[in-house]
Design a protein around this motif. Sequence first.
Motif, short mmCIF file in Angstrom:
data_model
loop_
_atom_site.label_atom_id
_atom_site.label_comp_id
_atom_site.label_asym_id
_atom_site.label_seq_id
_atom_site.Cartn_x
_atom_site.Cartn_y
_atom_site.Cartn_z
N TYR A 74 63.59 -7.64 -123.56
CA TYR A 74 62.29 -7.03 -123.31
C TYR A 74 61.99 -6.95 -121.82
N LEU A 75 62.20 -8.05 -121.09
CA LEU A 75 61.92 -8.07 -119.66
C LEU A 75 62.91 -7.20 -118.89
N ASN A 76 64.15 -7.16 -119.32
CA ASN A 76 65.13 -6.29 -118.67
C ASN A 76 64.75 -4.82 -118.85
N LYS A 77 64.23 -4.49 -120.01
CA LYS A 77 63.78 -3.11 -120.25
C LYS A 77 62.63 -2.76 -119.32
N ARG A 78 61.69 -3.69 -119.20
CA ARG A 78 60.54 -3.44 -118.31
C ARG A 78 60.98 -3.38 -116.84
N TYR A 79 61.94 -4.24 -116.47
CA TYR A 79 62.41 -4.21 -115.08
C TYR A 79 63.13 -2.89 -114.78
N LYS A 80 63.91 -2.42 -115.71
CA LYS A 80 64.63 -1.15 -115.52
C LYS A 80 63.64 -0.02 -115.26
N ASN A 81 62.54 0.00 -115.99
CA ASN A 81 61.51 1.00 -115.78
C ASN A 81 60.84 0.83 -114.43
N TYR A 82 60.59 -0.43 -114.05
CA TYR A 82 60.00 -0.75 -112.74
C TYR A 82 60.89 -0.23 -111.61
N LEU A 83 62.19 -0.44 -111.74
CA LEU A 83 63.13 -0.02 -110.70
C LEU A 83 63.20 1.51 -110.63
N LYS A 84 63.17 2.17 -111.76
CA LYS A 84 63.18 3.63 -111.77
C LYS A 84 61.93 4.20 -111.11
N GLU A 279 48.65 5.58 -107.23
CA GLU A 279 48.18 5.04 -108.52
C GLU A 279 49.28 4.83 -109.57
N PRO A 280 50.25 5.76 -109.74
CA PRO A 280 51.28 5.54 -110.77
C PRO A 280 52.19 4.34 -110.49
N TYR A 281 52.11 3.78 -109.28
CA TYR A 281 53.07 2.75 -108.88
C TYR A 281 52.43 1.39 -108.64
N ILE A 282 51.13 1.30 -108.92
CA ILE A 282 50.44 0.02 -108.82
C ILE A 282 49.97 -0.38 -110.21
N ASP A 283 49.17 -1.41 -110.30
CA ASP A 283 48.70 -1.87 -111.60
C ASP A 283 47.89 -0.78 -112.30
N LYS A 284 48.08 -0.67 -113.61
CA LYS A 284 47.44 0.40 -114.36
C LYS A 284 45.92 0.31 -114.35
N SER A 285 45.38 -0.87 -114.04
CA SER A 285 43.93 -1.01 -113.95
C SER A 285 43.40 -0.52 -112.62
N GLY A 286 44.30 -0.13 -111.71
CA GLY A 286 43.88 0.37 -110.40
C GLY A 286 43.90 -0.67 -109.31
N ILE A 287 44.30 -1.91 -109.64
CA ILE A 287 44.39 -2.96 -108.62
C ILE A 287 45.54 -2.64 -107.67
N ARG A 288 45.26 -2.64 -106.39
CA ARG A 288 46.29 -2.35 -105.39
C ARG A 288 47.20 -3.57 -105.23
N ILE A 289 48.48 -3.33 -105.32
CA ILE A 289 49.47 -4.40 -105.21
C ILE A 289 50.65 -3.91 -104.37
N ASP A 290 51.55 -4.82 -104.05
CA ASP A 290 52.74 -4.46 -103.28
C ASP A 290 53.65 -3.54 -104.09
#
Length: 528
Positions: A74-84, A279-290
């Motif tokens: 599950y986490l590897n699937k989410r990481y793969k999406n994060y990297l893409k 926006e598509p690359y930060i938290d979905k709630s709109g919180i700004r993150i690295d």
Amino acid sequence: MNKGYVAMLLHSHMPYVRHPEKEDSLEERWLFEGISECYLPMIQGYEKLVEENIDFMITMSITPTLMSMLLDPYLNKRYKNYLKLSIELSEKEIIRTRDDKELNKVAYFYHERLKSLYFTYKSYDYNIMNAFKRFDNLGVLEIITSSATHGLLPLLDVNIETVKAQLYQGFNHYSKSLGHDPKGIWLPECAYNYSLDNILKELGLKYFIMEGKGVTMATPKPIYGTNAPIRTEGGVYAFGRDEESSKQVWSSFIGYPGDWDYREFYRDIGYELPLDYIEPYIDKSGIRIDTGIKYYRITNKSDHKEYYNRERAMEKVKNHSMHFLNSRRCQIEEISKNMNKPPIILCPYDTELFGHWWFEGPDFIYNFIKDSYRENVNYKLVTPSYYLENYTEAEVCKPNPSTWGENGDYSVWINPSNDWMYRHLHFAARKMINLANTYSDPTELEERALNQAARELMLAESSDWPFIIKNNTTAEYASERVNTHINRFNELYNAITKENIDESYLEDIEKMDNIFPDIDFRIYRSNK
């Protein structure tokens, strides 16, 4: 001529941050950042060293919580999406910065870097534990274990059974994951007290790592300080952290990571670009993150920052790795004059320093190892177990109880900000021990509930939660995690003892807190 040894040891740990109940979890990004910035770059460095036929040895602890997450589909699937998504953002950045030649060059660097990370990740079938296993099998990487959920063991030994459970589960998880038993252990936070000796001996572990003063203040005082391991009365060896090599990397005043040509950690486009773009690359709630894309170098102590120059940073890496090499060479030269056996300099660091906080850190590790092979040095890079295979004689001493935290004691993990949690942990531990001693022949459903209760207790015991609360970073999250796991434990305890187990509820938390699929609640039995 070889006059001594140097052992690089990277402690790789993250708390168990798995949240399938959330669409987007800020905490899961801690893991994803660690993979992209630390673990994959380190793997790429090992690959280059192997391809270049460099004769090297390095040690890494990979804690059971981190290992579990790296193995989780599950986490590897989410990481793969994060990297893409990161690669997609880097492509957009090349277009956005095209009118600024200097900035555009940095954008291209990130794009190529992210693509190479994806290629490496894919080459290990989207599971970087496959990479670590490969290097372990090649004999260039020694992986050591830790306790199950990185609980600070001296603060849990009010109930010695829970300390045993933490250590036995960490040992068993390592053995099942890697196919062989560990030789050494990283005691969480290097926290040691006398109650650990017999348990480490029972497990057959050969050595553990200590803060320097745990060795230098041992009784009797060892002749060679941290330059050689000592042996406990139980027969387990203790290696102490070398202070000089530690300061060169960790110190905020003289440490290499503060060089002005290195990448600035605190400037990230996630905070600086328009929201509708980022926006598509930060938290979905709109919180700004690295996002991991940071365009500036440290430059100076002011707010003015200049663009990152990768070539200049790599020149500094070469300079610093050579300085580190020469420092170890001089250190070995001096120490060896007063010893009747070769010294060993133990250099332990958090892996997350290399790549996350110090972006160029994995390149530093690679260069230091390569230079140690090619230069005329008076030491050999080894692992602690290699040293013990060749030098078994050691002074028998009682190590000094200590940690590698602030003040060298336990005060980071128990103080007025976080001491409230221990009464709940100790009370739950006593109830868990009682369950293990009582249920000798549970039904299948009872056994599932008992095993889940053990998981919840272990997850609540993580040393990360009091550490986070003490440092007031994500303190609310840490407090919530402790309370959530304790509440789940208590609900399971009540259901088990009242013979009223709700299977649907049990199934829900089994899916959320699915660490250690093979856990056996019986490790909490008093006669273990």
